[in-house]
Design a protein around this motif. Structure first.
Motif, PDB file in Angstrom:
ATOM      1  N   ALA A   1       0.835  -1.211   0.000  1.00  0.00           N
ATOM      2  CA  ALA A   1       0.000   0.000   0.000  1.00  0.00           C
ATOM      3  C   ALA A   1       0.866   1.255   0.000  1.00  0.00           C
ATOM      4  CB  ALA A   1      -0.931  -0.008   1.212  1.00  0.00           C
ATOM      5  N   MET A   2       1.990   1.221   0.701  1.00  0.00           N
ATOM      6  CA  MET A   2       2.914   2.356   0.684  1.00  0.00           C
ATOM      7  C   MET A   2       3.463   2.579  -0.719  1.00  0.00           C
ATOM      8  SD  MET A   2       4.897   1.487   4.261  1.00  0.00           S
ATOM      9  CE  MET A   2       6.084   2.810   4.138  1.00  0.00           C
ATOM     10  N   HIS A   3       3.809   1.499  -1.404  1.00  0.00           N
ATOM     11  CA  HIS A   3       4.281   1.623  -2.777  1.00  0.00           C
ATOM     12  C   HIS A   3       3.211   2.250  -3.679  1.00  0.00           C
ATOM     13  CE1 HIS A   3       7.498  -1.129  -1.553  1.00  0.00           C
ATOM     14  NE2 HIS A   3       8.088  -0.911  -2.700  1.00  0.00           N
ATOM     15  N   ARG A   4       1.984   1.815  -3.534  1.00  0.00           N
ATOM     16  CA  ARG A   4       0.920   2.361  -4.378  1.00  0.00           C
ATOM     17  C   ARG A   4       0.696   3.842  -4.094  1.00  0.00           C
ATOM     18  NH1 ARG A   4      -1.352  -2.622  -3.070  1.00  0.00           N
ATOM     19  NH2 ARG A   4      -2.738  -1.681  -1.521  1.00  0.00           N
ATOM     20  N   ALA A   5       0.860   4.255  -2.842  1.00  0.00           N
ATOM     21  CA  ALA A   5       0.706   5.673  -2.501  1.00  0.00           C
ATOM     22  C   ALA A   5       1.805   6.508  -3.146  1.00  0.00           C
ATOM     23  CB  ALA A   5       0.713   5.853  -0.979  1.00  0.00           C
ATOM     24  N   VAL A   6       3.020   5.983  -3.157  1.00  0.00           N
ATOM     25  CA  VAL A   6       4.128   6.681  -3.816  1.00  0.00           C
ATOM     26  C   VAL A   6       3.842   6.795  -5.316  1.00  0.00           C
ATOM     27  CG1 VAL A   6       6.567   6.505  -4.448  1.00  0.00           C
ATOM     28  CG2 VAL A   6       5.849   6.040  -2.097  1.00  0.00           C
ATOM     29  N   LYS A   7       3.384   5.707  -5.919  1.00  0.00           N
ATOM     30  CA  LYS A   7       3.046   5.714  -7.337  1.00  0.00           C
ATOM     31  C   LYS A   7       2.008   6.796  -7.636  1.00  0.00           C
ATOM     32  CE  LYS A   7       1.982   3.877 -11.510  1.00  0.00           C
ATOM     33  NZ  LYS A   7       2.779   4.117 -12.725  1.00  0.00           N
ATOM     34  N   LYS A   8       1.007   6.916  -6.815  1.00  0.00           N
ATOM     35  CA  LYS A   8      -0.052   7.903  -7.034  1.00  0.00           C
ATOM     36  C   LYS A   8       0.502   9.320  -6.960  1.00  0.00           C
ATOM     37  CE  LYS A   8      -4.457   8.991  -7.519  1.00  0.00           C
ATOM     38  NZ  LYS A   8      -5.202   8.642  -8.754  1.00  0.00           N
ATOM     39  N   ALA A   9       1.446   9.555  -6.072  1.00  0.00           N
ATOM     40  CA  ALA A   9       2.018  10.898  -5.929  1.00  0.00           C
ATOM     41  C   ALA A   9       2.824  11.303  -7.158  1.00  0.00           C
ATOM     42  CB  ALA A   9       2.897  10.957  -4.678  1.00  0.00           C
ATOM     43  N   PHE A  10       3.588  10.386  -7.720  1.00  0.00           N
ATOM     44  CA  PHE A  10       4.422  10.693  -8.873  1.00  0.00           C
ATOM     45  C   PHE A  10       3.648  10.621 -10.186  1.00  0.00           C
ATOM     46  CE2 PHE A  10       7.883  10.063  -5.956  1.00  0.00           C
ATOM     47  CZ  PHE A  10       8.974  10.724  -6.509  1.00  0.00           C
ATOM     48  N   ASP A  11       2.630   9.775 -10.223  1.00  0.00           N
ATOM     49  CA  ASP A  11       1.920   9.481 -11.470  1.00  0.00           C
ATOM     50  C   ASP A  11       0.420   9.515 -11.217  1.00  0.00           C
ATOM     51  OD1 ASP A  11       1.239   8.578 -14.025  1.00  0.00           O
ATOM     52  OD2 ASP A  11       1.601   6.467 -13.532  1.00  0.00           O
ATOM     53  N   PRO A  12      -0.136  10.696 -10.962  1.00  0.00           N
ATOM     54  CA  PRO A  12      -1.548  10.776 -10.549  1.00  0.00           C
ATOM     55  C   PRO A  12      -2.525  10.212 -11.577  1.00  0.00           C
ATOM     56  CG  PRO A  12      -0.640  12.952 -11.051  1.00  0.00           C
ATOM     57  CD  PRO A  12       0.514  12.019 -10.998  1.00  0.00           C
ATOM     58  N   ALA A  13      -2.183  10.294 -12.855  1.00  0.00           N
ATOM     59  CA  ALA A  13      -3.088   9.775 -13.881  1.00  0.00           C
ATOM     60  C   ALA A  13      -2.906   8.280 -14.125  1.00  0.00           C
ATOM     61  CB  ALA A  13      -2.887  10.541 -15.194  1.00  0.00           C
ATOM     62  N   GLY A  14      -1.857   7.704 -13.546  1.00  0.00           N
ATOM     63  CA  GLY A  14      -1.629   6.276 -13.684  1.00  0.00           C
ATOM     64  C   GLY A  14      -1.246   5.826 -15.078  1.00  0.00           C
ATOM     65  N   ILE A  15      -0.535   6.683 -15.830  1.00  0.00           N
ATOM     66  CA  ILE A  15      -0.223   6.341 -17.217  1.00  0.00           C
ATOM     67  C   ILE A  15       1.188   5.773 -17.399  1.00  0.00           C
ATOM     68  CG2 ILE A  15      -1.781   8.139 -18.069  1.00  0.00           C
ATOM     69  CD1 ILE A  15       0.825   9.662 -18.930  1.00  0.00           C
ATOM     70  N   LEU A  16       2.036   5.830 -16.356  1.00  0.00           N
ATOM     71  CA  LEU A  16       3.425   5.418 -16.519  1.00  0.00           C
ATOM     72  C   LEU A  16       3.598   3.921 -16.265  1.00  0.00           C
ATOM     73  CD1 LEU A  16       5.334   8.396 -14.852  1.00  0.00           C
ATOM     74  CD2 LEU A  16       4.715   8.073 -17.255  1.00  0.00           C
ATOM     75  N   ASN A  17       3.889   3.210 -17.327  1.00  0.00           N
ATOM     76  CA  ASN A  17       4.148   1.767 -17.277  1.00  0.00           C
ATOM     77  C   ASN A  17       3.103   1.020 -16.441  1.00  0.00           C
ATOM     78  OD1 ASN A  17       5.710  -0.254 -18.346  1.00  0.00           O
ATOM     79  ND2 ASN A  17       7.368  -0.090 -16.859  1.00  0.00           N
ATOM     80  N   PRO A  18       1.835   1.206 -16.748  1.00  0.00           N
ATOM     81  CA  PRO A  18       0.795   0.560 -15.946  1.00  0.00           C
ATOM     82  C   PRO A  18       0.826  -0.962 -16.091  1.00  0.00           C
ATOM     83  CG  PRO A  18      -0.134   1.492 -17.940  1.00  0.00           C
ATOM     84  CD  PRO A  18       1.285   1.969 -17.886  1.00  0.00           C
ATOM     85  N   GLY A  19       0.408  -1.644 -15.041  1.00  0.00           N
ATOM     86  CA  GLY A  19       0.349  -3.095 -15.080  1.00  0.00           C
ATOM     87  C   GLY A  19       1.668  -3.785 -14.824  1.00  0.00           C
ATOM     88  N   LYS A  20       2.696  -3.030 -14.488  1.00  0.00           N
ATOM     89  CA  LYS A  20       3.998  -3.602 -14.181  1.00  0.00           C
ATOM     90  C   LYS A  20       4.258  -3.495 -12.667  1.00  0.00           C
ATOM     91  CE  LYS A  20       4.765  -3.626 -18.689  1.00  0.00           C
ATOM     92  NZ  LYS A  20       5.701  -2.685 -19.317  1.00  0.00           N
ATOM     93  N   VAL A  21       5.109  -4.341 -12.161  1.00  0.00           N
ATOM     94  CA  VAL A  21       5.567  -4.379 -10.766  1.00  0.00           C
ATOM     95  C   VAL A  21       4.463  -4.818  -9.810  1.00  0.00           C
ATOM     96  CG1 VAL A  21       6.739  -3.153  -8.904  1.00  0.00           C
ATOM     97  CG2 VAL A  21       7.280  -2.581 -11.283  1.00  0.00           C
ATOM     98  N   PHE A  22       3.349  -4.045  -9.763  1.00  0.00           N
ATOM     99  CA  PHE A  22       2.222  -4.406  -8.902  1.00  0.00           C
ATOM    100  C   PHE A  22       0.991  -4.608  -9.774  1.00  0.00           C
ATOM    101  CE2 PHE A  22       4.970  -1.945  -6.107  1.00  0.00           C
ATOM    102  CZ  PHE A  22       5.099  -2.821  -5.036  1.00  0.00           C
ATOM    103  N   PRO A  23       0.197  -5.662  -9.527  1.00  0.00           N
ATOM    104  CA  PRO A  23      -1.014  -5.871 -10.320  1.00  0.00           C
ATOM    105  C   PRO A  23      -1.929  -4.659 -10.252  1.00  0.00           C
ATOM    106  CG  PRO A  23      -0.551  -7.797  -8.947  1.00  0.00           C
ATOM    107  CD  PRO A  23       0.394  -6.714  -8.500  1.00  0.00           C
ATOM    108  N   VAL A  24      -2.558  -4.302 -11.367  1.00  0.00           N
ATOM    109  CA  VAL A  24      -3.402  -3.111 -11.415  1.00  0.00           C
ATOM    110  C   VAL A  24      -4.649  -3.261 -10.561  1.00  0.00           C
ATOM    111  CG1 VAL A  24      -2.621  -2.365 -13.683  1.00  0.00           C
ATOM    112  CG2 VAL A  24      -4.495  -3.994 -13.527  1.00  0.00           C
ATOM    113  N   ASP A  25      -5.102  -4.483 -10.331  1.00  0.00           N
ATOM    114  CA  ASP A  25      -6.337  -4.687  -9.577  1.00  0.00           C
ATOM    115  C   ASP A  25      -6.074  -4.945  -8.094  1.00  0.00           C
ATOM    116  OD1 ASP A  25      -5.133  -7.125  -9.909  1.00  0.00           O
ATOM    117  OD2 ASP A  25      -6.960  -8.192 -10.491  1.00  0.00           O
ATOM    118  N   GLU A  26      -4.827  -4.753  -7.665  1.00  0.00           N
ATOM    119  CA  GLU A  26      -4.500  -5.022  -6.251  1.00  0.00           C
ATOM    120  C   GLU A  26      -5.071  -3.923  -5.355  1.00  0.00           C
ATOM    121  OE1 GLU A  26      -0.554  -6.736  -4.225  1.00  0.00           O
ATOM    122  OE2 GLU A  26      -0.389  -4.699  -4.964  1.00  0.00           O
TER     123      GLU A  26
END
Length: 458
Positions: A433-458
């Motif tokens: 969850a901490m990782h996903r929060a960091v992702k949201k801060a840097f990439d609010p629209a979620g367009i950067l390499n989506p579906g990699k590292v963490f599953p999108v539906d997690e």
């Protein structure tokens, strides 16, 4: 709107849409990692152009995947449906090498070996040396936190990144990190970008730390009957107190593949080869090499020697770098990248052999053995679906084994598409969850390499 907008943003010839042209950018070297055909490939030359592309893709809701040389082995640079590939091949300039501060500023498309050669002309050294260093780029190395043979002593890419210029998922151009020897100002956001696999931003410039030229290396070679025996030798070396500058393991299958390709005569002495180097200066380096030689013998080496021929020693390490391309000549290669505590390397190597037997596959083994980074590999001959399926199951067992012994699912290749299940097991729900929060801060629209590292539906 997407394609016409990209054409307006970049000069003619730097937006590719022809299906045959874009197909070459669709995937990295990972076997069995899914990929799509990108809608377009853009080849910017400045951070301003990158930012403009990001802003346009945000407005259009189009995903972006960054790409260096495409040498990755986890699917991290694979195109996603409906997406745009941003290739950094044209951003390949070494901007500065500062002798006094011992740092270099480079664009992300600079090839690792080209940077190392340029630094050597200044009497300086950039240590990170992934096996793909003749082809891989600094941007890709930073994205995956690449390692290599010398990281057993000198560390991985993260240890050399001082700062960077980044385009965020909102299209902002920001500078992270510093150019000074140290800093305690705020969070280490530059460090956060290292290993982020293009999910947090597009790196458009990197400032790296350099070292002075290293002392000549002494090479020690040992041959062993099996992987556990070589593992015992690794344990002996690390327990001796000597800090080798490289400690590499190559098994007979890998050696045979290189021999069949390059006719180097590598398989004459044993089933597993250990290559060690010591680079302490003067008499200390000589003494270290003798300690390593004694450790090999104590662990049961069938043959061991300290090389007195520098060209021969360099050829052995060159052969080690040729293993992966040699195996690719035989079929597709399923490659693992686990890293385990050095104290359990012997146990893990034995378990890998058992897993191979259980699933009726031959698992070739290559390893940065001195830091516990193991690369078990299955070569799948063309059309052999049975080996592919059994190999995939065996590798999931190996990933679980790494986590069970306190290791990690990837030492240097990245999570990409192939290690997502393992990473979810390695990290707790709270940490994910901490990782996903960091992702949201840097990439609010979620367009950067989506579906990699963490599953999108997690």
């Amino acid at each position: 709107m997407l394609l016409s907008g990209l054409d307006r943003l970049l000069p003619a010839g730097r937006v590719l849409t022809d299906p045959d042209a874009v197909a070459a950018y669709a995937h990295d070297e990972a076997a069995d990692a899914p990929y799509a055909t990108p809608v377009a490939v853009v080849r910017p030359t400045t951070a301003t152009e990158v930012a403009a592309v990001v802003e346009h893709c945000v407005a259009e809701g189009v995903p972006i995947v960054a790409r260096g040389a495409g040498t990755g082995l986890s699917g991290g640079a694979n195109a996603v449906p409906g997406g745009v590939i941003v290739s950094f091949e044209a951003m390949n300039q070494i901007l500065a090498i500062d002798d006094g501060e011992r740092l270099a500023r480079v664009q992300p498309g600079v090839v690792n070996d080209d940077l190392r050669a340029a630094c050597a002309a200044h009497g300086l050294w950039y240590p990170p040396d992934p096996s793909s260093s003749p082809w891989s780029t600094i941007g890709g190395n930073v994205a995956t936190n690449a390692g290599g043979p010398c990281c057993v002593k000198y560390g991985v890419t993260r240890d050399y990144v001082l700062g960077m210029e980044v385009v965020t998922g909102a299209g902002d151009v920001v500078r992270l990190g510093r150019g000074t020897a140290k800093s305690s100002a705020g969070y280490d956001l530059a460090g956060l970008m290292v290993g982020s696999e293009g999910t947090l931003g597009l790196i458009t410039e990197v400032t790296v730390r350099l070292r002075g030229a290293r002392a000549p290396e002494r090479t020690v070679v040992g041959c062993f009957d099996d992987l556990p025996g070589a593992g015992r030798a690794v344990a002996e070396v690390m327990a001796s107190g000597v800090e080798p500058s490289a400690l590499e393991l190559v098994d007979r299958f890998c050696l045979r593949a290189v021999d069949d390709w390059k006719n180097m005569g590598l398989t004459a002495e044993g089933n597993v080869l250990l290559l060690a180097r010591c680079d302490a200066r003067g008499a200390v380096g000589d003494a270290d090499a003798e300690v390593v030689l004694a450790a090999f013998d104590a662990a049961g080496a069938t043959w061991s020697a300290r090389s007195t021929d520098e060209a021969e020693a360099d050829a052995l390490f060159a052969a080690r770098r040729l293993v992966y391309p040699a195996l690719v000549r035989l079929g597709s290669v399923l490659t693992e990248d686990i890293c385990v505590p050095r104290t359990v390397v012997t146990t893990v190597l034995a378990r890998i052999e058992a897993i191979a037997a259980e699933h009726d596959v031959h698992i070739a083994c290559l390893a940065h053995a001195g830091d516990g980074n193991l690369h078990p590999m299955v070569v799948v001959p063309p059309g052999d679906e049975g080996t592919r399926q059994r190999g995939a199951i065996a590798f999931e067992r190996i990933v679980d084994l790494a986590v069970d012994v306190g290791g990690t699912v990837t030492g240097e290749h990245g999570v990409g598409l192939l290690k997502m299940r393992g990473l979810a097991r390695e990290l707790s729900p709270a940490v994910r969850a901490m990782h996903r929060a960091v992702k949201k801060a840097f990439d609010p629209a979620g367009i950067l390499n989506p579906g990699k590292v963490f599953p999108v539906d997690e």
